[in-house]
Design an enzyme around this catalytic site. Structure first.
Site, PDB file in Angstrom:
ATOM      1  N   GLU A 251      -2.653   7.963  -4.583  1.00 27.71           N
ATOM      2  CA  GLU A 251      -3.236   7.371  -5.792  1.00 27.71           C
ATOM      3  C   GLU A 251      -4.627   7.963  -6.000  1.00 27.71           C
ATOM      4  OE1 GLU A 251      -3.275   3.066  -6.044  1.00 27.71           O
ATOM      5  OE2 GLU A 251      -1.337   2.931  -5.049  1.00 27.71           O
TER       6      GLU A 251
ATOM      7  N   HIS B 190      -0.471   0.187  -9.871  1.00 27.14           N
ATOM      8  CA  HIS B 190      -1.292  -0.678  -8.996  1.00 27.14           C
ATOM      9  C   HIS B 190      -1.943  -1.832  -9.782  1.00 27.14           C
ATOM     10  CE1 HIS B 190      -3.488  -0.532  -4.892  1.00 27.14           C
ATOM     11  NE2 HIS B 190      -3.336  -1.788  -5.294  1.00 27.14           N
TER      12      HIS B 190
ATOM     13  N   ARG C  69       0.862  -1.188   0.000  1.00 25.68           N
ATOM     14  CA  ARG C  69       0.000   0.000   0.000  1.00 25.68           C
ATOM     15  C   ARG C  69       0.890   1.227   0.000  1.00 25.68           C
ATOM     16  NH1 ARG C  69      -3.536  -2.265  -1.873  1.00 25.68           N
ATOM     17  NH2 ARG C  69      -5.553  -2.851  -1.033  1.00 25.68           N
TER      18      ARG C  69
END
Ligand code: NAD
Length: 315
Positions: free
Chosen positions: A270, A288, A241
């Site tokens: 993000e 991602h 993450r």
């Protein structure tokens, strides 16, 4: 039993549910219309798009199970569903191999300068071939090196399996996993080994490569101090993450040469990552996509269908 698949599912998942006698409706119902339509169904499958909130649950008295293809359950009022006797199931294991292989891809890329070479070759490959050959000839092999894993859960264990297959030594730290049995090579060979976890300082100071596989945290687990503890020239990978590693500390570590390169699939902020991170030539970047392989999506479909079938059988 009737299940609404509102955000799609792989064909195999639909087939499995139908074979179990479930009537599967693949027609997406808009979020607004769901509150009047969800009472027609015994179950609903979603990904991240459809929100299953308290008001929706209140309007769906027949609902017995909510299935989430993927990991995060932020789009579902899980506690409220449970309080109404509705099961909530997800597919946390389905993408572990895909994420682990992406971490290895970043590691290999950085070890052989592919991330820099790809950018430079398309611009200067013809004019500066010899110069680029010289610039990118300082690659390093993975075999015999030590990879340190921070987090030895599902993805950490899959990565350990990949790393053993490539001839690396594996060390790991995890406050809740004391040891894990890791398969080596193809499943049919039945070869396994054990990784016993150690403290984080040992991982930071003894690893040639470090890869992080922990849940999101309030404060970064790796900052300036932790990077300073590392060997010189470490390759650092984050597919977990954004924010688990401090991004400023990454930039400093690259600047000082403490870090040889960094592989990132996840970012603070993000979907608009920091421009300095995006433009740094020593960072290998992906948007991602850790879980985004055909195989992982198939596994999501299978795991979700099996859990829905099981839940409806026992309801
Ligand atoms: P998991 O729950 O199976 O494993 C996480 C492990 O981290 C656990 O064993 C836990 O004990 C350990 N841990 C927690 N805090 C720790 C700490 N401070 N130090 C060391 N270990 C610690 O989770 P997983 O399925 O392996 O997923 C790991 C991460 O990968 C999650 O953040 C998940 O969101 C992320 N992920 C990313 C993608 C992607 O597309 N890039 C896809 C799936 C999952």
């Amino acid at each position: 039993m009737k299940v609404l698949v509102n955000d799609g599912i792989e064909e195999i998942g639909k087939k499995l549910m139908e074979e179990a006698g479930i009537d599967v409706d693949m027609n997406t119902i808009t979020q607004d219309d769901l509150s009047t339509r969800l009472n027609e169904y015994d179950g609903i499958c979603v990904r991240s798009a459809t929100k299953v909130r308290q008001n929706l649950i209140d309007n769906a008295p027949n609902l017995k199970v909510i299935g989430r293809g993927g990991v995060g359950l932020d789009n579902i009022d899980v506690d409220y569903a449970h309080s109404k006797g509705i099961k909530v199931v997800n597919t946390p294991a389905a993408s572990s191999r895909s994420v682990a292989e992406l971490a290895i891809a970043h590691l290999m890329s950085i070890a052989r300068n592919l991330h820099m070479s790809n950018r430079a070759m398309s611009l200067r490959g013809s004019a500066d071939f010899a110069k680029l050959k010289k610039a990118y000839s300082n690659g390093t092999e993975l075999e015999g090196k030590t990879i340190g894993l921070i987090g030895l859960g599902r993805i950490g264990q899959e990565l350990a399996s990949c790393a053993f297959g490539l001839g690396m030594n594996v060390i790991a730290t995890d406050p809740f996993v004391k040891e894990a049995t890791i398969k080596i090579g193809p499943k049919h060979l039945g070869l396994t080994t054990t990784v016993v976890t150690t403290d984080i300082d040992t991982v930071l100071t003894s690893s040639d490569f470090i890869s992080v596989h922990i849940p999101s945290v309030k404060e970064p687990i790796i900052g300036k101090k932790e990077i300073e503890m590392m060997k010189d020239g470490v390759i650092l990978i984050n597919t977990s993450r954004g924010g688990v590693i401090n991004e400023e500390a990454i930039l400093d570590g690259l600047e000082s040469g403490k870090l040889r390169g960094v592989g990132l699939d996840v970012f603070v902020g993000e979907p608009s990552p920091d421009a300095q991170i995006l433009s740094h030539d020593k960072i290998s970047l992906t948007p991602h996509i850790g879980a985004s392989t055909e195989e992982a999506q198939n596994k999501v479909g299978i795991e979700l269908a099996q859990k829905i079938i099981e839940s409806l059988k026992n309801s």
